[in-house]
Scaffold this motif. Sequence first.
Motif, PDB file in Angstrom:
ATOM      1  N   PHE A  34       0.991  -1.562  -0.027  1.00 52.05           N
ATOM      2  CA  PHE A  34       0.063   0.470   0.314  1.00 52.05           C
ATOM      3  C   PHE A  34       0.785   1.144   0.287  1.00 52.05           C
ATOM      4  CE2 PHE A  34      -2.975   3.007   2.503  1.00 52.05           C
ATOM      5  CZ  PHE A  34      -3.940   3.499   1.309  1.00 52.05           C
ATOM      6  N   TRP A  35       0.544   1.985  -0.761  1.00 51.05           N
ATOM      7  CA  TRP A  35       2.041   3.378  -1.639  1.00 51.05           C
ATOM      8  C   TRP A  35       0.946   4.519  -1.346  1.00 51.05           C
ATOM      9  CZ3 TRP A  35       6.399   4.899  -2.275  1.00 51.05           C
ATOM     10  CH2 TRP A  35       6.883   6.043  -2.929  1.00 51.05           C
ATOM     11  N   LEU A  36       1.676   5.077   0.025  1.00 55.58           N
ATOM     12  CA  LEU A  36       0.847   6.535   0.045  1.00 55.58           C
ATOM     13  C   LEU A  36       2.282   7.165   0.396  1.00 55.58           C
ATOM     14  CD1 LEU A  36       0.267   6.019   3.976  1.00 55.58           C
ATOM     15  CD2 LEU A  36      -1.191   6.294   1.656  1.00 55.58           C
ATOM     16  N   GLY A  37       2.205   8.340  -0.928  1.00 58.08           N
ATOM     17  CA  GLY A  37       3.061   9.430  -1.554  1.00 58.08           C
ATOM     18  C   GLY A  37       3.586  10.851  -0.414  1.00 58.08           C
ATOM     19  N   GLY A  38       4.262  11.116  -1.086  1.00 59.89           N
ATOM     20  CA  GLY A  38       4.634  12.748  -0.563  1.00 59.89           C
ATOM     21  C   GLY A  38       3.754  13.570  -0.570  1.00 59.89           C
ATOM     22  N   PHE A  39       4.423  14.458  -0.314  1.00 64.00           N
ATOM     23  CA  PHE A  39       3.645  16.385  -0.808  1.00 64.00           C
ATOM     24  C   PHE A  39       3.676  16.552  -1.879  1.00 64.00           C
ATOM     25  CE2 PHE A  39       3.767  21.023   0.249  1.00 64.00           C
ATOM     26  CZ  PHE A  39       2.282  21.012   0.495  1.00 64.00           C
ATOM     27  N   ARG A  40       2.861  17.248  -2.904  1.00 63.19           N
ATOM     28  CA  ARG A  40       2.797  17.209  -4.333  1.00 63.19           C
ATOM     29  C   ARG A  40       3.622  16.457  -5.344  1.00 63.19           C
ATOM     30  NH1 ARG A  40       6.577  20.886  -4.835  1.00 63.19           N
ATOM     31  NH2 ARG A  40       5.441  22.084  -6.879  1.00 63.19           N
ATOM     32  N   SER A  41       4.058  15.163  -4.128  1.00 63.74           N
ATOM     33  CA  SER A  41       3.803  14.277  -5.220  1.00 63.74           C
ATOM     34  C   SER A  41       2.922  13.213  -5.872  1.00 63.74           C
ATOM     35  CB  SER A  41       4.814  12.556  -4.648  1.00 63.74           C
ATOM     36  OG  SER A  41       3.921  12.236  -4.107  1.00 63.74           O
ATOM     37  N   ASP A  42       2.917  12.085  -6.834  1.00 61.86           N
ATOM     38  CA  ASP A  42       2.415  11.016  -7.417  1.00 61.86           C
ATOM     39  C   ASP A  42       2.803  10.037  -7.520  1.00 61.86           C
ATOM     40  OD1 ASP A  42       2.436  10.604 -10.156  1.00 61.86           O
ATOM     41  OD2 ASP A  42       2.978  13.155 -10.470  1.00 61.86           O
ATOM     42  N   PHE A  65      -2.859   5.430  -4.688  1.00 63.61           N
ATOM     43  CA  PHE A  65      -3.466   6.670  -5.355  1.00 63.61           C
ATOM     44  C   PHE A  65      -2.827   7.710  -5.386  1.00 63.61           C
ATOM     45  CE2 PHE A  65      -3.229   5.976  -0.302  1.00 63.61           C
ATOM     46  CZ  PHE A  65      -4.090   7.259  -0.352  1.00 63.61           C
ATOM     47  N   ASP A  66      -3.418   8.264  -5.676  1.00 62.99           N
ATOM     48  CA  ASP A  66      -3.253   9.972  -5.808  1.00 62.99           C
ATOM     49  C   ASP A  66      -4.032  10.906  -4.414  1.00 62.99           C
ATOM     50  OD1 ASP A  66      -1.602  10.387  -7.505  1.00 62.99           O
ATOM     51  OD2 ASP A  66      -2.351  10.513  -8.897  1.00 62.99           O
ATOM     52  N   TYR A  67      -3.355  11.375  -3.354  1.00 64.53           N
ATOM     53  CA  TYR A  67      -4.399  12.298  -2.465  1.00 64.53           C
ATOM     54  C   TYR A  67      -5.100  13.323  -3.609  1.00 64.53           C
ATOM     55  CZ  TYR A  67      -0.654  10.883   0.610  1.00 64.53           C
ATOM     56  OH  TYR A  67       0.447   9.856   1.231  1.00 64.53           O
ATOM     57  N   GLY A 105       5.460   4.233   3.069  1.00 59.10           N
ATOM     58  CA  GLY A 105       5.035   5.576   3.311  1.00 59.10           C
ATOM     59  C   GLY A 105       6.516   6.244   2.511  1.00 59.10           C
ATOM     60  N   SER A 106       6.392   7.403   1.706  1.00 60.66           N
ATOM     61  CA  SER A 106       7.561   8.741   1.748  1.00 60.66           C
ATOM     62  C   SER A 106       7.460   9.675   1.709  1.00 60.66           C
ATOM     63  CB  SER A 106       7.670   8.414  -0.130  1.00 60.66           C
ATOM     64  OG  SER A 106       8.341   9.374  -0.689  1.00 60.66           O
ATOM     65  N   SER A 107       8.436  10.967   2.474  1.00 61.86           N
ATOM     66  CA  SER A 107       8.383  12.061   3.442  1.00 61.86           C
ATOM     67  C   SER A 107       6.961  11.619   4.002  1.00 61.86           C
ATOM     68  CB  SER A 107       8.499  12.862   2.088  1.00 61.86           C
ATOM     69  OG  SER A 107       8.869  13.824   2.469  1.00 61.86           O
ATOM     70  N   MET A 108       6.331  13.351   3.409  1.00 55.45           N
ATOM     71  CA  MET A 108       4.873  12.903   4.167  1.00 55.45           C
ATOM     72  C   MET A 108       4.103  11.942   4.287  1.00 55.45           C
ATOM     73  SD  MET A 108       1.347  14.991   3.167  1.00 55.45           S
ATOM     74  CE  MET A 108       1.125  14.366   1.995  1.00 55.45           C
ATOM     75  N   GLY A 109       4.245  10.778   3.229  1.00 55.25           N
ATOM     76  CA  GLY A 109       3.261   9.425   3.392  1.00 55.25           C
ATOM     77  C   GLY A 109       3.828   8.662   4.617  1.00 55.25           C
ATOM     78  N   GLY A 110       5.360   9.324   5.297  1.00 51.14           N
ATOM     79  CA  GLY A 110       5.798   8.224   6.503  1.00 51.14           C
ATOM     80  C   GLY A 110       4.899   8.696   7.238  1.00 51.14           C
ATOM     81  N   TRP A 111       4.640  10.886   7.613  1.00 52.26           N
ATOM     82  CA  TRP A 111       3.656  10.721   8.815  1.00 52.26           C
ATOM     83  C   TRP A 111       2.564  10.159   8.230  1.00 52.26           C
ATOM     84  CZ3 TRP A 111       2.652  17.124   8.724  1.00 52.26           C
ATOM     85  CH2 TRP A 111       1.619  16.638  10.094  1.00 52.26           C
TER      86      TRP A 111
END
Length: 257
Positions: A34-42, A65-67, A105-111
């Motif tokens: 389950f992938w959670l991207g970063g702030f302003r990423s996709d 998914f994209d936020y 989770g990457s960057s913000m996705g880690g939070w």
Amino acid sequence: MTDGTATQFIEVGGGDAARRITVRARRGGAPGLFWLGGFRSDMAGTKALALDAWAAEHGRACVRFDYSGHGESGGEFTDGTISRWLEESLAVFDAFCEGPQVVIGSSMGGWIALLLARAVARRASARATLSGLVLIAPAPDFTEELMWKAFSPEARHALETHGVWLRPSDYGDPYPITRKLIEDGRSHLLLGGSISTGCPVRILQGAQDTDVPWRHAFALTERLPSDDVVLTMIRDGDHRLSRPQDIARILAAVGEF
């Protein structure tokens, strides 16, 4: 789609807050990714695509998914907050994941991954559970620790007076930071106490990261009470950690679960 993924959509929120979230789900075995991207990423970034390809090769399920306000999803970026993006993450997790999952989770996705883990742990039962977290340059509390506290008096004044400030970027045009993003982030701060995830955690951090300094990863590690926490420091790594050798380390961490 011919690559084994299916593009689907989910509506999150109601009324004026409703937004359509675009999801790419690959069927496969467990534990799923389950992938959670970063702030302003996709979800079309190098790391996300590499994880999807790895999942295909190993017969594993994978959900990306994209936020809202990002990539292919609806909504405005300036409406985004941690609460909003967490709500979307939980909605996608609940709708598309089944059985044990590795959350990356990457960057913000880690939070958001840490917040999602806390929410899942509080449930009496769930269709999907957590096998582990893989956090890439994780940025918990970044709106406060890495933004607000580092902003100049002029930036703070612009936020307080106009509700938005255009922040210069090393990756392109300046982008808007909103007062509501900063204020909402304060209701989700984690680094002030112990963080329970209910599962093992793997953290990968670049020592040359100028966006999320390596000391931030150390601060997070100290807040994780689980014995099964491994922090990998990549001495020449930057924030993106998208080089072939970085991708290999990420996939190796995922492969532990």
